[in-house]
Every structure is written in structure tokens, then in C-alpha cells.
Design a protein around this motif. Structure first.
Motif, PDB file in Angstrom:
ATOM      1  N   ILE A   1      71.864  74.613 -56.219  1.00 19.05           N
ATOM      2  CA  ILE A   1      71.749  75.797 -57.069  1.00 19.05           C
ATOM      3  C   ILE A   1      71.880  75.428 -58.549  1.00 19.05           C
ATOM      4  CG2 ILE A   1      74.192  76.493 -57.076  1.00 19.05           C
ATOM      5  CD1 ILE A   1      73.122  79.390 -56.626  1.00 19.05           C
ATOM      6  N   LYS A   2      72.648  74.381 -58.851  1.00 20.22           N
ATOM      7  CA  LYS A   2      72.725  73.925 -60.249  1.00 20.22           C
ATOM      8  C   LYS A   2      71.376  73.366 -60.692  1.00 20.22           C
ATOM      9  CE  LYS A   2      77.685  72.941 -60.482  1.00 20.22           C
ATOM     10  NZ  LYS A   2      78.736  71.890 -60.550  1.00 20.22           N
ATOM     11  N   GLU A   3      70.704  72.653 -59.803  1.00 18.01           N
ATOM     12  CA  GLU A   3      69.382  72.106 -60.128  1.00 18.01           C
ATOM     13  C   GLU A   3      68.375  73.236 -60.319  1.00 18.01           C
ATOM     14  OE1 GLU A   3      68.075  68.685 -57.826  1.00 18.01           O
ATOM     15  OE2 GLU A   3      66.056  69.519 -57.743  1.00 18.01           O
ATOM     16  N   MET A   4      68.457  74.244 -59.450  1.00 19.31           N
ATOM     17  CA  MET A   4      67.570  75.404 -59.592  1.00 19.31           C
ATOM     18  C   MET A   4      67.792  76.079 -60.945  1.00 19.31           C
ATOM     19  SD  MET A   4      67.457  78.791 -57.164  1.00 19.31           S
ATOM     20  CE  MET A   4      66.287  80.133 -57.464  1.00 19.31           C
ATOM     21  N   ASP A   5      69.042  76.250 -61.324  1.00 19.50           N
ATOM     22  CA  ASP A   5      69.383  76.879 -62.597  1.00 19.50           C
ATOM     23  C   ASP A   5      68.892  76.038 -63.771  1.00 19.50           C
ATOM     24  OD1 ASP A   5      71.230  79.033 -63.955  1.00 19.50           O
ATOM     25  OD2 ASP A   5      71.698  77.113 -64.915  1.00 19.50           O
ATOM     26  N   ALA A   6      69.126  74.731 -63.710  1.00 14.47           N
ATOM     27  CA  ALA A   6      68.715  73.838 -64.808  1.00 14.47           C
ATOM     28  C   ALA A   6      67.199  73.840 -64.983  1.00 14.47           C
ATOM     29  CB  ALA A   6      69.217  72.421 -64.533  1.00 14.47           C
ATOM     30  N   ASN A   7      66.468  73.829 -63.876  1.00 23.36           N
ATOM     31  CA  ASN A   7      65.006  73.814 -63.962  1.00 23.36           C
ATOM     32  C   ASN A   7      64.464  75.145 -64.495  1.00 23.36           C
ATOM     33  OD1 ASN A   7      64.747  71.198 -63.053  1.00 23.36           O
ATOM     34  ND2 ASN A   7      64.448  71.763 -60.923  1.00 23.36           N
ATOM     35  N   TYR A   8      65.151  76.237 -64.156  1.00 24.84           N
ATOM     36  CA  TYR A   8      64.724  77.546 -64.664  1.00 24.84           C
ATOM     37  C   TYR A   8      64.873  77.589 -66.190  1.00 24.84           C
ATOM     38  CZ  TYR A   8      64.803  82.596 -65.536  1.00 24.84           C
ATOM     39  OH  TYR A   8      64.564  83.859 -66.026  1.00 24.84           O
ATOM     40  N   VAL A   9      66.019  77.111 -66.680  1.00 27.16           N
ATOM     41  CA  VAL A   9      66.253  77.081 -68.131  1.00 27.16           C
ATOM     42  C   VAL A   9      65.278  76.114 -68.805  1.00 27.16           C
ATOM     43  CG1 VAL A   9      67.921  76.491 -69.927  1.00 27.16           C
ATOM     44  CG2 VAL A   9      68.671  77.725 -67.882  1.00 27.16           C
ATOM     45  N   LYS A  10      65.030  74.994 -68.150  1.00 18.43           N
ATOM     46  CA  LYS A  10      64.079  74.010 -68.686  1.00 18.43           C
ATOM     47  C   LYS A  10      62.701  74.630 -68.871  1.00 18.43           C
ATOM     48  CE  LYS A  10      61.993  69.523 -67.507  1.00 18.43           C
ATOM     49  NZ  LYS A  10      61.953  68.446 -66.457  1.00 18.43           N
ATOM     50  N   ASP A  11      62.286  75.422 -67.899  1.00 24.23           N
ATOM     51  CA  ASP A  11      60.967  76.046 -67.993  1.00 24.23           C
ATOM     52  C   ASP A  11      60.945  77.100 -69.100  1.00 24.23           C
ATOM     53  OD1 ASP A  11      58.258  76.290 -66.753  1.00 24.23           O
ATOM     54  OD2 ASP A  11      58.899  78.357 -66.452  1.00 24.23           O
ATOM     55  N   GLY A  12      62.056  77.853 -69.227  1.00 24.07           N
ATOM     56  CA  GLY A  12      62.128  78.846 -70.302  1.00 24.07           C
ATOM     57  C   GLY A  12      62.050  78.199 -71.676  1.00 24.07           C
ATOM     58  N   LYS A  13      62.728  77.056 -71.823  1.00 27.05           N
ATOM     59  CA  LYS A  13      62.676  76.325 -73.100  1.00 27.05           C
ATOM     60  C   LYS A  13      61.270  75.793 -73.357  1.00 27.05           C
ATOM     61  CE  LYS A  13      67.516  74.862 -73.337  1.00 27.05           C
ATOM     62  NZ  LYS A  13      68.464  73.719 -73.306  1.00 27.05           N
ATOM     63  N   ALA A  14      60.647  75.247 -72.315  1.00 28.92           N
ATOM     64  CA  ALA A  14      59.297  74.684 -72.473  1.00 28.92           C
ATOM     65  C   ALA A  14      58.308  75.760 -72.909  1.00 28.92           C
ATOM     66  CB  ALA A  14      58.850  74.048 -71.161  1.00 28.92           C
ATOM     67  N   LYS A  15      58.560  76.991 -72.438  1.00 28.30           N
ATOM     68  CA  LYS A  15      57.673  78.093 -72.805  1.00 28.30           C
ATOM     69  C   LYS A  15      58.113  78.776 -74.108  1.00 28.30           C
ATOM     70  CE  LYS A  15      56.347  79.084 -68.025  1.00 28.30           C
ATOM     71  NZ  LYS A  15      56.572  79.940 -66.831  1.00 28.30           N
ATOM     72  N   ARG A  16      59.228  78.285 -74.670  1.00 26.70           N
ATOM     73  CA  ARG A  16      59.759  78.812 -75.936  1.00 26.70           C
ATOM     74  C   ARG A  16      60.025  80.312 -75.844  1.00 26.70           C
ATOM     75  NH1 ARG A  16      56.089  75.578 -80.472  1.00 26.70           N
ATOM     76  NH2 ARG A  16      56.711  73.491 -79.821  1.00 26.70           N
ATOM     77  N   LEU A  17      60.657  80.710 -74.752  1.00 20.85           N
ATOM     78  CA  LEU A  17      60.937  82.120 -74.530  1.00 20.85           C
ATOM     79  C   LEU A  17      62.192  82.543 -75.273  1.00 20.85           C
ATOM     80  CD1 LEU A  17      60.248  82.305 -70.686  1.00 20.85           C
ATOM     81  CD2 LEU A  17      58.676  82.836 -72.561  1.00 20.85           C
ATOM     82  N   GLU A  18      62.261  83.830 -75.608  1.00 22.71           N
ATOM     83  CA  GLU A  18      63.434  84.390 -76.284  1.00 22.71           C
ATOM     84  C   GLU A  18      64.694  84.148 -75.446  1.00 22.71           C
ATOM     85  OE1 GLU A  18      63.165  88.565 -76.769  1.00 22.71           O
ATOM     86  OE2 GLU A  18      65.207  88.791 -77.541  1.00 22.71           O
ATOM     87  N   GLY A  19      65.730  83.627 -76.089  1.00 20.74           N
ATOM     88  CA  GLY A  19      66.999  83.395 -75.413  1.00 20.74           C
ATOM     89  C   GLY A  19      67.134  82.005 -74.818  1.00 20.74           C
ATOM     90  N   PHE A  20      66.054  81.265 -74.717  1.00 22.63           N
ATOM     91  CA  PHE A  20      66.090  79.934 -74.099  1.00 22.63           C
ATOM     92  C   PHE A  20      66.081  78.815 -75.143  1.00 22.63           C
ATOM     93  CE2 PHE A  20      64.668  82.631 -70.690  1.00 22.63           C
ATOM     94  CZ  PHE A  20      65.172  82.054 -69.537  1.00 22.63           C
ATOM     95  N   GLU A  21      65.589  79.111 -76.359  1.00 22.50           N
ATOM     96  CA  GLU A  21      65.465  78.040 -77.366  1.00 22.50           C
ATOM     97  C   GLU A  21      66.805  77.760 -78.036  1.00 22.50           C
ATOM     98  OE1 GLU A  21      61.234  77.770 -79.236  1.00 22.50           O
ATOM     99  OE2 GLU A  21      61.904  79.838 -79.436  1.00 22.50           O
TER     100      GLU A  21
END
Length: 454
Positions: A434-454
Motif C-alpha cells: 500500500i505504501k508503493e501504491m501511495d508513492a506511485n499515485y503521488v509520483k503520477d500526480g507530480k508528473a502531471k503537475r497537478l494541483e496539490g502534488f507539485e
């Protein structure tokens, strides 16, 4: 074949089915039509208007191999007869479809048309304003699409880079009715009951569940169907919005962690098939159809595959469906909006590609699609016969017990989720998974430069 009941879908039903915030529709009203029993119809018709091409071309059409290509080939055959243009279908592995598509975009190897999962999140993923043709003002595209589906296709700026095509989908537990009947069991009333049924089936010499670990993507269905029955009940729509802006961590959701625990329990109890690491979607179909396996957490894409192998009567009469059950009841039905057709703005044959999309959403073509893949239509002029298990889902929608797939409500994705689950299947380490799932979700949000992830 058991006679199918009449189904008349309303606009309000579709509004509920595709709402991102409501728990589903609760409108069972009917339209006054002269439709034959067992069909769903609505609205006026549109005709295919493709004309012979002065300079015929060959168009490339990308589709994940989890989709049945039969209806597409039938439509393309008619398109070729009317225009002279040919369509080459390229079916890519479903588990790597997105990555392979992005690779082709990055190298300039654009298809002419491709099928994509629903939702505007795909616009972010593919940098739509730079790479995709924009359909919002295109004549002859939207007149026959149900209004709420049109709205679902638009981003915050009111632009649509995809054209909806297909039907209301569903995920849940598909089961072999004959196997259940021989063991004297019925669809479960709650989660504990489902596990007891599985133990009874195992005692009778049948493999209770099948898991396609080798293919990767099938393992995700357990968690996505479990989400609407379990996680949504904990975090609500407010929690989903917090996930969208990275104000809530996946690893902090107790009910999500519990899904990992439940999955491990099923494996530890020996309720899966032997050699799970080599499990595939294709073998799943065979084992379920032959009655060697009783149940599978799966999407409705399995239905046309089973029909191809075992016949329409088998799918109609021998395959049942139930949602992921909760601790106290039968659960919430997970539904998905239709896929979308997309055209790269730099497609080699852009004009012919646009013509193909318009041909595919004509009355004749969508009815060809629904004849091959029955389902809840998204076009006003469509006619479709429903499988009994689709009737079951419609019942949940009518009762207000349906919810759109969480993947279609989030902008960031559960990146490499299939790989995470493959590793989890081997290690059984819940916290790491579940930590890996969480980390990958945040990674994808950052890659997409989404609000709250950068």
C-alpha cells in the motif's frame, strides 16, 4: 436461452450512472417506445454519410487486446465498402497499453485513431491540447450522444478531445451458475458469506477464484470493485476530492488497507487456482467456462470473450454476477462510462480519421456494435439487447447502489498498480504494497503537475 426482459433507459438514469458525485441513479421510469422486448432504444436516428474517397488510404486503429475486436472489424468492413479506405487494427497488450501508446506519441509514431479509457484524466496524460484533435465544435458528432455523456467528455475549459463510444461498463464478480447450483449455493449476501461459499466450492473439488497474476491487470479488479463497496463508504465523495488534490494519503485509508488484507486471506485460505503466477485472462475464460473455476473478479469485457468460446446461450444462462459484498450486505455495483475514440492532431490521415470516427458513431455502426456487445447504450438512437447480468447491474443502478469506478473520478492514476499487485501476490507484505501504491499515485500526480502534488 432465457427470455430477456424489456429495458427502457432514461436520460435521468444515465445522469445518475455517470455522475461523479452521486451514488448512482434511482430513476426507474420508462420511455414510451415500440421497441421489441429485450431492447433499449431512444431518440431519433442519424445515418452514416461516408463518401467514396478519391485517394483511398489505410488507417491505423489502436485498441487494447482486452477489447473484443469483432464489432470493430464489422464496422470497418462497411467503412471500407463505402469509402475505399482500409482500417488496420493493431491490438496492443492491455496491461501495457497506456505506456506503449505514450511511447508511440513520444516518438511521433501516431496511429490515426485509437480507443482510450473514459474520463478527462486521459487528456492530462496525453497532453491533449498539444497532441489530440479537439471535437467540441465538430458537426455531426454530438447530436446522438446522450447529453450527460457529452458533459462527461468535456474538461474544465469545455473542450472534448475524445468521442464516446461503447456502453456502460461494469466490474464485479462473475460466476458459473451451474457450478453454484451443483454445490447448492447462491450469490452471497455479504462478504463473510462469500468466503463460506468459496470454502464449500473448494470442498466440492472446484477452484473458487481465479487470479490472472501473470497478465497483471486482472488483479486490479478486486481492489477497484472493493473500493466502491468499502472505501467509498469510509471516505465519501469529500475524501475522493481530497485524494484529487493530494490532501489524503492512500496509505492512511483503513478500508483500502483492509482490501489488501482480504486479498491475502483468500490466497492463504487456498481459494485461488494452483500456479497463480502463470494465471492469464485467456485461461481464466477457459476455466470459468468449463466449470473448473467458480468465480472471478473481472470486468465485463469477459462477456464477449466467453460468448466467442462458449456461445451466447452460455453467457446468457450460465454466467451470473454480483458486486463486491460488504460486511453487512451485497455491496455497491461498480460501473464505468464508455470508452472514447481519439485522433492525434498530427495523424497522417487526419481528415480520413475524422471521417472514420463519424462513421463509427452513426446509427448503423453503433447498432452493429451493440448487436455484438450488448450493453447499456450511450447513444440516443441505439438499440441494444442486455445480458441478464447487465440487468442485475441496472437493478443496482435503479436502487441507487451504483458508483463510477474510482479510476474515472481521479485525475492522477494508480501508476503501475498491476506490478505492485504482482509483487504483493509474491511477498504478501500488506504495508509495503500500500505504501508503493501511495508513492506511485503521488509520483503520477507530480508528473502531471497537478494541483496539490507539485
Amino acid at each position: 436461452m432465457r427470455k430477456m426482459k424489456a429495458v427502457h433507459l432514461t436520460m435521468a438514469l444515465m445522469l445518475g450512472a455517470f455522475s461523479l458525485t452521486a451514488c448512482g441513479s434511482n430513476n426507474g421510469s420508462t420511455q414510451g417506445t415500440n421497441a421489441p422486448e429485450g431492447t433499449a432504444t431512444a431518440g431519433p436516428s442519424a445515418e452514416a454519410s461516408a463518401q467514396p474517397s478519391a485517394k483511398p488510404v489505410t488507417l491505423t486503429f489502436l485498441i487494447p487486446n482486452t477489447e473484443d475486436v469483432t464489432p470493430y472489424n464489422l464496422i470497418f468492413k462497411e467503412f471500407e465498402a463505402k469509402t475505399g479506405n482500409k482500417v488496420e487494427v493493431q491490438a496492443l497488450p492491455g496491461g501495457d497499453y497506456d505506456n506503449m501508446l505514450k511511447t508511440r506519441f513520444s516518438t511521433g509514431d501516431f496511429p490515426d485513431v485509437f480507443l482510450m479509457q473514459p474520463g478527462t484524466k486521459q487528456y492530462v496524460k496525453l497532453r491533449a491540447d498539444e497532441t489530440l484533435y479537439e471535437w467540441s465544435g465538430e458537426a455531426g458528432v454530438w447530436d446522438n450522444v446522450i447529453d450527460t455523456i457529452v458533459d462527461f467528455q468535456k474538461n474544465a475549459d469545455g473542450k472534448a478531445y475524445g468521442v464516446p463510444f461503447g456502453k456502460t461498463g461494469m466490474m464485479g464478480v462473475f460466476y458459473n451458475k451451474d457450478v453454484f447450483e451443483k454445490s447448492g449455493v447462491a450469490a452471497p449476501t455479504n462478504y463473510a458469506n462469500m468466503i463460506e461459499i468459496a470454502k464449500k466450492l473448494k470442498g466440492d473439488g472446484v477452484t473458487p477464484f481465479y487470479e490472472g497474476v501473470k497478465d497483471g491487470w486482472p488483479t486490479q479488479v478486486f481492489y477497484l470493485t472493493g473500493w466502491v463497496s468499502q472505501v467509498d463508504q469510509e471516505i465519501g465523495d469529500e475524501g475522493v476530492q481530497k485524494l484529487n488534490v493530494n490532501q489524503l494519503k492512500l496509505s492512511d485509508i483503513a478500508s483500502l488497507k483492509d482490501l489488501f488484507v482480504k486479498s491475502k486471506e483468500i490466497k492463504d485460505l487456498g481459494l485461488l487456482q494452483k500456479n497463480t503466477l502463470s494465471g492469464t485472462f485467456d485461461e481464466l475464460q477457459n476455466e470459468l467456462g468449463e466449470g473448473k473455476v467458480a468465480m472471478a473478479f473481472m470486468l465485463d469485457g469477459i462477456l464477449p470473450q466467453l460468448e466467442k468460446k462458449f456461445g451466447k446461450d452460455f453467457v446468457t444462462n450460465k454466467i451470473g454476477f454480483f458486486p463486491f459484498p460488504t460486511a453487512t450486505d451485497t455491496g455497491t455495483a461498480m460501473i464505468t462510462p464508455p470508452n472514447q475514440l481519439m485522433v492525434p492532431s498530427k495523424a497522417k490521415n487526419l481528415d480520413a480519421a475524422k471521417e472514420l470516427v463519424k462513421f463509427m458513431i452513426s446509427k448503423e455502426s453503433v447498432n452493429t456494435f451493440y448487436q455484438s456487445q450488448p450493453g447499456i447504450p450511450v447513444f440516443k438512437d441505439a438499440t441494444s439487447e442486455l445480458y441478464p447480468m447487465q440487468q442485475t447491474v441496472k437493478g443496482y443502478i435503479d436502487e441507487g447502489k451504483s458508483k463510477v469506478n474510482i479510476q474515472n473520478r481521479l485525475t492522477a492514476s494508480f501508476l503501475d498498480f498491476g506490478k505492485t499487485l504482482q509483487n504483493f501476490h509474491i511477498t504478501g507484505d500488506v504495508d509495503t504494497a500500500i505504501k508503493e501504491m501511495d508513492a506511485n499515485y503521488v509520483k503520477d500526480g507530480k508528473a502531471k503537475r497537478l494541483e496539490g502534488f507539485e
